[in-house]
Design an enzyme around this catalytic site. Sequence first.
Site, PDB file in Angstrom:
ATOM      1  CG  HIS A   1       0.268   6.373  -0.575  1.00 52.89           C
ATOM      2  ND1 HIS A   1      -0.911   6.667  -1.450  1.00 52.89           N
ATOM      3  CD2 HIS A   1      -0.124   5.646   0.480  1.00 52.89           C
ATOM      4  CE1 HIS A   1      -1.911   6.601  -0.276  1.00 52.89           C
ATOM      5  NE2 HIS A   1      -1.397   5.666   0.631  1.00 52.89           N
TER       6      HIS A   1
ATOM      7  CD  GLU B   1      -4.627   6.459   2.198  1.00 56.50           C
ATOM      8  OE1 GLU B   1      -4.420   5.019   2.563  1.00 56.50           O
ATOM      9  OE2 GLU B   1      -3.701   6.909   2.039  1.00 56.50           O
TER      10      GLU B   1
ATOM     11  CG  ASP C   1      -6.759   0.358   0.403  1.00 51.79           C
ATOM     12  OD1 ASP C   1      -5.804   0.217   0.934  1.00 51.79           O
ATOM     13  OD2 ASP C   1      -7.681   0.679   1.053  1.00 51.79           O
TER      14      ASP C   1
ATOM     15  CG  HIS D   1      -1.771   1.270   1.468  1.00 52.62           C
ATOM     16  ND1 HIS D   1      -2.892   1.327   0.974  1.00 52.62           N
ATOM     17  CD2 HIS D   1      -1.451   2.341   1.898  1.00 52.62           C
ATOM     18  CE1 HIS D   1      -3.388   2.520   1.146  1.00 52.62           C
ATOM     19  NE2 HIS D   1      -2.354   3.028   2.020  1.00 52.62           N
ATOM     20  CD  GLU D   2       2.247   3.509   3.858  1.00 52.66           C
ATOM     21  OE1 GLU D   2       2.560   4.755   3.399  1.00 52.66           O
ATOM     22  OE2 GLU D   2       1.262   3.324   4.481  1.00 52.66           O
TER      23      GLU D   2
END
Length: 424
Positions: A286, A359, A363, A282-283
């Site tokens: 980004h 977000e 995801d 997930h990070e």
Amino acid sequence: MNASLLLLLGCILAAWFANTLSSLLDARRLSPAPPQGLEDIYDPEEYARSQRYARARLRFGALAETWDTLLVAGFLILGGFPLADELARQAAQGLGLAGAWAETATGLVFFAMLGLAHDLAGLPFSLYHTFVLEDRFGFNRTSPATFVLDRLKGWLLAALIGGPLLAVILWLLRVFGPGAWVGCWAIAAAVSLLLAYVAPTWILPLFNKFSPLEDDALRADIEALAQKEGFALSGLFVMDGSRRSAKGNAFFTGLGRRKRIALFDTLLEKMNRDEILGVLAHEVGHWKLGHIRTRILIGILRLGALLWLLSLLLGWNTLFADLGLPASGHAGLALFSLLLAPASLLLGALTNALSRRHEYQADRFAARATGAPLALSSALKKLVRQNLANLTPHPLSVFLFHSHPPLPERLAALDALAENADQP
């Protein structure tokens, strides 16, 4: 009470009203039973505890917001700004400076006095939040020594970094007038980018210890994931979040060769391999999806817009005269921050809306990269349980203040991805 004072008070009260209304609506949404389909996150006792925690936080937040509003409003009504300006000018005169240098020194003393006074006025609330509220629910691990050192380090960084930047901006405004906003924007943007670049190695370690991940098997899995996604992982660290709180988290920070992912040690204690990989993916998402660059660009553009608006305010002589203040860069900055309070809420809401969209995208990236959307769902549930997060925030609160979507909506999106993946 003149029109300028009424305008400032109206802006302050509008921001207070929005914050308070949000808290009241959040409190009304609290329920003795968890939302349908989320009964597996908390057992009944833990869910009741999460509701008590949410209610206590909402009460505390509303009280702190009201105190801060009354403090600023009273300061305005009692002529605090002219008094602070006069004291700052007397201090600057004692240095024997003249012209733009005297005005710059006046502004630095002015903001130092106001900043320190505001920080000290809010100190009882900070102490209560850390050592009473958070402690009552088993979260606080901050020692009194760490609390004091954090404050001192914060003041020192504000003086060493914020002081010179503020001095340059005030000097430019004094020498070149409202037209200096372009130069101020360029310098402030450059400093912001520099801080984003050096913060992981120079600033964050002042407050927390960052250690390389020692789990060789987990590190190998993470490096394989990063390589598969074409992500140059320059740093993977475990942060001693447990030094201050029992809550868990993970975050991405830094730019270029200094970018790194940090995992709280409290998070590693609660999650298995697949869940950790989901959080890390997930990070990584980004960065790969350009969210970091987009947020930085938006921040720089927003900064420019604010400085342009400030340049317009500096020509509003009636405002300064009504408040008994000489027109100056430092007074303009202080008044501008108050006038901007309602607009800041709206700007923040727009930024949060974009963040919530990011977000969801991160995801989806994590679900695709790991092939295990339900592992990320499980990780999110554990984070919520570990942090006693509220499952039912009011839509107004989400719109104004939430950078992440409510958990039920994130889980529904991940469940849909899992169902699609299972279909032939």
